[in-house]
Design a protein around this motif. Structure first.
Motif, PDB file in Angstrom:
ATOM      1  N   THR A   2       0.819  -1.217   0.000  1.00 22.48           N
ATOM      2  CA  THR A   2       0.000   0.000   0.000  1.00 22.48           C
ATOM      3  C   THR A   2       0.857   1.274   0.000  1.00 22.48           C
ATOM      4  OG1 THR A   2      -0.077   0.070   2.423  1.00 22.48           O
ATOM      5  CG2 THR A   2      -1.826  -1.158   1.312  1.00 22.48           C
ATOM      6  N   GLY A   3       0.248   2.326  -0.528  1.00 17.27           N
ATOM      7  CA  GLY A   3       0.871   3.661  -0.543  1.00 17.27           C
ATOM      8  C   GLY A   3      -0.175   4.713  -0.199  1.00 17.27           C
ATOM      9  N   ALA A   4       0.256   5.961  -0.263  1.00 15.29           N
ATOM     10  CA  ALA A   4      -0.563   7.088   0.207  1.00 15.29           C
ATOM     11  C   ALA A   4      -1.911   7.189  -0.503  1.00 15.29           C
ATOM     12  CB  ALA A   4       0.220   8.385   0.035  1.00 15.29           C
ATOM     13  N   GLY A   5      -2.019   6.609  -1.689  1.00 11.71           N
ATOM     14  CA  GLY A   5      -3.270   6.708  -2.458  1.00 11.71           C
ATOM     15  C   GLY A   5      -4.448   6.060  -1.769  1.00 11.71           C
ATOM     16  N   SER A  32      -5.113   6.401   1.378  1.00 13.92           N
ATOM     17  CA  SER A  32      -5.561   7.244   2.503  1.00 13.92           C
ATOM     18  C   SER A  32      -6.082   8.608   2.061  1.00 13.92           C
ATOM     19  CB  SER A  32      -4.404   7.431   3.503  1.00 13.92           C
ATOM     20  OG  SER A  32      -4.016   6.171   4.035  1.00 13.92           O
ATOM     21  N   THR A  33      -6.031   8.889   0.749  1.00  9.52           N
ATOM     22  CA  THR A  33      -6.480  10.228   0.309  1.00  9.52           C
ATOM     23  C   THR A  33      -7.968  10.410   0.611  1.00  9.52           C
ATOM     24  OG1 THR A  33      -6.757   9.321  -1.923  1.00  9.52           O
ATOM     25  CG2 THR A  33      -4.750  10.589  -1.485  1.00  9.52           C
ATOM     26  N   SER A  34      -8.767   9.351   0.460  1.00  8.60           N
ATOM     27  CA  SER A  34     -10.210   9.543   0.723  1.00  8.60           C
ATOM     28  C   SER A  34     -10.473   9.636   2.233  1.00  8.60           C
ATOM     29  CB  SER A  34     -11.034   8.397   0.106  1.00  8.60           C
ATOM     30  OG  SER A  34     -10.806   7.193   0.811  1.00  8.60           O
ATOM     31  N   SER A  80       3.303  -1.626   4.071  1.00 10.03           N
ATOM     32  CA  SER A  80       2.774  -0.277   3.865  1.00 10.03           C
ATOM     33  C   SER A  80       3.903   0.746   3.805  1.00 10.03           C
ATOM     34  CB  SER A  80       1.817   0.104   4.999  1.00 10.03           C
ATOM     35  OG  SER A  80       1.351   1.426   4.790  1.00 10.03           O
ATOM     36  N   GLN A  81       3.735   1.752   2.934  1.00 13.23           N
ATOM     37  CA  GLN A  81       4.679   2.887   2.902  1.00 13.23           C
ATOM     38  C   GLN A  81       4.130   4.021   3.762  1.00 13.23           C
ATOM     39  OE1 GLN A  81       6.314   3.497  -1.401  1.00 13.23           O
ATOM     40  NE2 GLN A  81       4.256   2.620  -1.564  1.00 13.23           N
ATOM     41  N   ASN A  82       2.903   3.865   4.241  1.00 16.07           N
ATOM     42  CA  ASN A  82       2.224   4.963   4.913  1.00 16.07           C
ATOM     43  C   ASN A  82       2.625   5.068   6.382  1.00 16.07           C
ATOM     44  OD1 ASN A  82       0.975   5.270   2.471  1.00 16.07           O
ATOM     45  ND2 ASN A  82      -0.876   4.161   3.059  1.00 16.07           N
ATOM     46  N   LEU A 117      -1.853  -1.297  -4.047  1.00 17.80           N
ATOM     47  CA  LEU A 117      -2.927  -0.300  -3.883  1.00 17.80           C
ATOM     48  C   LEU A 117      -2.370   1.100  -3.636  1.00 17.80           C
ATOM     49  CD1 LEU A 117      -5.090  -2.367  -1.311  1.00 17.80           C
ATOM     50  CD2 LEU A 117      -5.522  -2.168  -3.767  1.00 17.80           C
ATOM     51  N   GLY A 118      -2.735   2.056  -4.475  1.00 14.37           N
ATOM     52  CA  GLY A 118      -2.528   3.480  -4.182  1.00 14.37           C
ATOM     53  C   GLY A 118      -1.089   3.914  -4.002  1.00 14.37           C
ATOM     54  N   THR A 119      -0.216   3.501  -4.918  1.00  7.73           N
ATOM     55  CA  THR A 119       1.178   3.947  -4.815  1.00  7.73           C
ATOM     56  C   THR A 119       1.746   4.237  -6.202  1.00  7.73           C
ATOM     57  OG1 THR A 119       3.433   3.339  -4.106  1.00  7.73           O
ATOM     58  CG2 THR A 119       1.991   1.534  -4.794  1.00  7.73           C
ATOM     59  N   SER A 120       2.666   5.224  -6.239  1.00  6.91           N
ATOM     60  CA  SER A 120       3.311   5.558  -7.521  1.00  6.91           C
ATOM     61  C   SER A 120       4.500   4.627  -7.770  1.00  6.91           C
ATOM     62  CB  SER A 120       3.812   7.006  -7.473  1.00  6.91           C
ATOM     63  OG  SER A 120       4.784   7.147  -6.432  1.00  6.91           O
ATOM     64  N   LEU A 121       4.842   3.803  -6.756  1.00  5.06           N
ATOM     65  CA  LEU A 121       6.027   2.915  -6.867  1.00  5.06           C
ATOM     66  C   LEU A 121       7.224   3.724  -7.370  1.00  5.06           C
ATOM     67  CD1 LEU A 121       4.595  -0.468  -8.275  1.00  5.06           C
ATOM     68  CD2 LEU A 121       5.272   0.064  -5.919  1.00  5.06           C
ATOM     69  N   SER A 122       7.435   4.890  -6.721  1.00  2.00           N
ATOM     70  CA  SER A 122       8.547   5.739  -7.178  1.00  2.00           C
ATOM     71  C   SER A 122       9.700   5.762  -6.186  1.00  2.00           C
ATOM     72  CB  SER A 122       8.048   7.173  -7.409  1.00  2.00           C
ATOM     73  OG  SER A 122       7.373   7.628  -6.265  1.00  2.00           O
ATOM     74  N   ASN A 155      -5.143   1.560  -8.818  1.00  4.47           N
ATOM     75  CA  ASN A 155      -4.461   2.849  -8.730  1.00  4.47           C
ATOM     76  C   ASN A 155      -4.997   3.745  -9.834  1.00  4.47           C
ATOM     77  OD1 ASN A 155      -2.236   4.148  -7.158  1.00  4.47           O
ATOM     78  ND2 ASN A 155      -1.344   4.431  -9.202  1.00  4.47           N
ATOM     79  N   MET A 156      -4.945   5.072  -9.609  1.00  8.48           N
ATOM     80  CA  MET A 156      -5.457   5.987 -10.656  1.00  8.48           C
ATOM     81  C   MET A 156      -4.665   5.823 -11.940  1.00  8.48           C
ATOM     82  SD  MET A 156      -7.928   7.461  -9.350  1.00  8.48           S
ATOM     83  CE  MET A 156      -8.542   9.069  -9.687  1.00  8.48           C
ATOM     84  N   GLU A 157      -3.385   5.485 -11.776  1.00 15.02           N
ATOM     85  CA  GLU A 157      -2.524   5.418 -12.983  1.00 15.02           C
ATOM     86  C   GLU A 157      -1.726   4.116 -12.969  1.00 15.02           C
ATOM     87  OE1 GLU A 157       0.204   8.685 -12.488  1.00 15.02           O
ATOM     88  OE2 GLU A 157       0.716   8.048 -10.448  1.00 15.02           O
ATOM     89  N   GLN A 158      -1.309   3.672 -14.137  1.00 16.17           N
ATOM     90  CA  GLN A 158      -0.484   2.458 -14.211  1.00 16.17           C
ATOM     91  C   GLN A 158       0.909   2.813 -13.703  1.00 16.17           C
ATOM     92  OE1 GLN A 158      -0.606   0.548 -18.027  1.00 16.17           O
ATOM     93  NE2 GLN A 158       0.757  -1.121 -17.386  1.00 16.17           N
ATOM     94  N   VAL A 159       1.483   1.962 -12.850  1.00 12.75           N
ATOM     95  CA  VAL A 159       2.794   2.257 -12.253  1.00 12.75           C
ATOM     96  C   VAL A 159       3.682   1.020 -12.257  1.00 12.75           C
ATOM     97  CG1 VAL A 159       1.924   4.110 -10.735  1.00 12.75           C
ATOM     98  CG2 VAL A 159       1.889   1.723  -9.961  1.00 12.75           C
ATOM     99  N   GLY A 160       4.986   1.251 -12.098  1.00 15.10           N
ATOM    100  CA  GLY A 160       5.942   0.144 -12.034  1.00 15.10           C
ATOM    101  C   GLY A 160       5.830  -0.701 -13.298  1.00 15.10           C
ATOM    102  N   ASP A 192     -10.167   5.067  -8.830  1.00 20.63           N
ATOM    103  CA  ASP A 192     -10.118   5.318  -7.400  1.00 20.63           C
ATOM    104  C   ASP A 192     -10.072   4.002  -6.621  1.00 20.63           C
ATOM    105  OD1 ASP A 192     -10.867   7.245  -5.029  1.00 20.63           O
ATOM    106  OD2 ASP A 192     -12.193   5.511  -4.897  1.00 20.63           O
ATOM    107  N   CYS A 193      -9.191   3.942  -5.614  1.00 25.59           N
ATOM    108  CA  CYS A 193      -9.014   2.705  -4.845  1.00 25.59           C
ATOM    109  C   CYS A 193     -10.306   2.181  -4.253  1.00 25.59           C
ATOM    110  CB  CYS A 193      -8.045   2.928  -3.679  1.00 25.59           C
ATOM    111  SG  CYS A 193      -6.338   2.993  -4.155  1.00 25.59           S
ATOM    112  N   ASP A 194     -11.044   3.090  -3.598  1.00 24.20           N
ATOM    113  CA  ASP A 194     -12.270   2.647  -2.918  1.00 24.20           C
ATOM    114  C   ASP A 194     -13.256   2.060  -3.930  1.00 24.20           C
ATOM    115  OD1 ASP A 194     -12.250   5.394  -0.479  1.00 24.20           O
ATOM    116  OD2 ASP A 194     -11.126   3.512  -0.575  1.00 24.20           O
TER     117      ASP A 194
END
Ligand code: APR
Length: 280
Positions: free
Chosen positions: A34-37, A39-41, A117-119, A210-215, A236-241, A255-257
């Motif tokens: 998991t990443g910050a994405g 927890s945005t909601s 988790s990265q959060n 879930l919800g990470t830019s993997l950056s 995730n909103m966008e394709q990553v990694g 959106d994750c939710d």
């Protein structure tokens, strides 16, 4: 698909096919990243979303560059921007999202091997996921210590400083070093439990990102440790990694939710999930 050569293969790269895979009992050791994405909601900004991300909104702290707020060298020079941010990010003010509850539901069904988790918001824990199932790869606010002599610092005094946006100093006045929560700053080592548990990615029979830019590495390398024949799901909103590059990768780019509700519905878990979340 030839079941003998690819036992974990999905019939299609869809939510429905993944739900069938889980219902068939093929996913009993699920690893969630998991990443910050996620927890945005809940009201906590992520870092890199263009408009709303933390890094786009730190001008007011006049940093040399946004990430400086999590850099040790800058923190030594000027710890106030971090402590300004810490008050906004401090756990306890936010409610877990339905996505956090889904991770708890996986645990309750005995399917969760581990969540990395990265959060630093502790919302997986607050959603009911047991501590021994969580790897807080970038640390958390749970503990704090002097960055020079490493002496731990009392929690109650830390809370007072966070509330007043003042900077705590080492309990040992002869040291007087800066105190920092055990959040992993850029350039700092990740907790050893991250590396000690990384082998679980290879034991997983499903990986859900879930919800990470993997950056940010080394966390961003985790999806690559998943066995080639095992499905990976990205919500995730966008394709990553490199998610999407393997024959059994499933992408839900929204959106994750919303994505989680879609998966829960395909699994017939919607009511359980909603009532679990209602209880957080
Ligand atoms: N639904 C789905 N995806 C979302 C949502 C949402 N509601 N909100 C944001 N996202 C996506 C963004 O599009 C982005 O791809 O989540 C990702 C968030 O990426 P980042 O802001 O980079 O957060 P994260 O990946 O957790 O950052 C990793 O960077 O600064 C360091 O240590 C910090 O742990 C953090 C690390």
């Amino acid at each position: 698909v030839d079941p003998s050569t690819r036992p974990f293969a999905l019939s299609a790269r869809t939510t429905e096919a993944l739900a069938k895979y889980i219902e068939a009992g093929k996913a009993k050791k699920i690893v969630v990243l998991t990443g910050a994405g996620i927890s945005t909601s809940a009201g906590i900004p992520d870092f890199r979303s263009p408009e709303t991300g933390l890094y786009a909104n730190l001008e007011r702290l006049n940093l040399p560059h946004p990430e400086a707020v999590f850099e040790l060298s800058f923190f030594r020079e000027n710890p106030l921007p971090f402590y300004t941010l810490a008050q906004e990010l401090y756990p306890g003010k936010y409610r877990p999202t339905i996505t956090h509850s889904f991770i708890n539901l996986l645990h309750q069904k005995g399917l969760l091997l581990k969540v990395f988790s990265q959060n630093i918001d502790c919302l997986e824990r607050e959603a009911g996921v047991p501590g021994d199932k969580i790897i807080e790869a970038h640390g958390s606010f749970a503990d704090q210590a002097c960055i020079d002599c490493k002496k731990s610092y009392p929690k109650d005094q830390m809370l007072a400083h966070i509330e007043n946006k003042t900077v705590p100093r080492c309990v040992d006045s002869s040291c007087n070093g800066l105190v920092k929560p055990k959040i992993v700053f850029f350039g700092e080592q990740l907790p050893s439990e991250f590396f000690d548990n990384r082998h679980l990615l290879d034991e997983a029979d499903l990986c859900i990102v879930l919800g990470t830019s993997l950056s940010v590495h080394p966390f961003a390398s985790l999806p690559g440790f998943v066995n080639e024949s095992v499905p990976r799901l990205l919500i995730n909103m966008e394709q990553v990694g490199n998610l999407g590059s393997r024959p059994d990768d499933v992408l839900i780019l929204k959106d994750c939710d919303a994505g989680i509700k879609e998966l829960a519905s395909a699994l017939g878990w919607s009511d359980e999930l909603e009532s679990l979340w209602a209880g957080t």
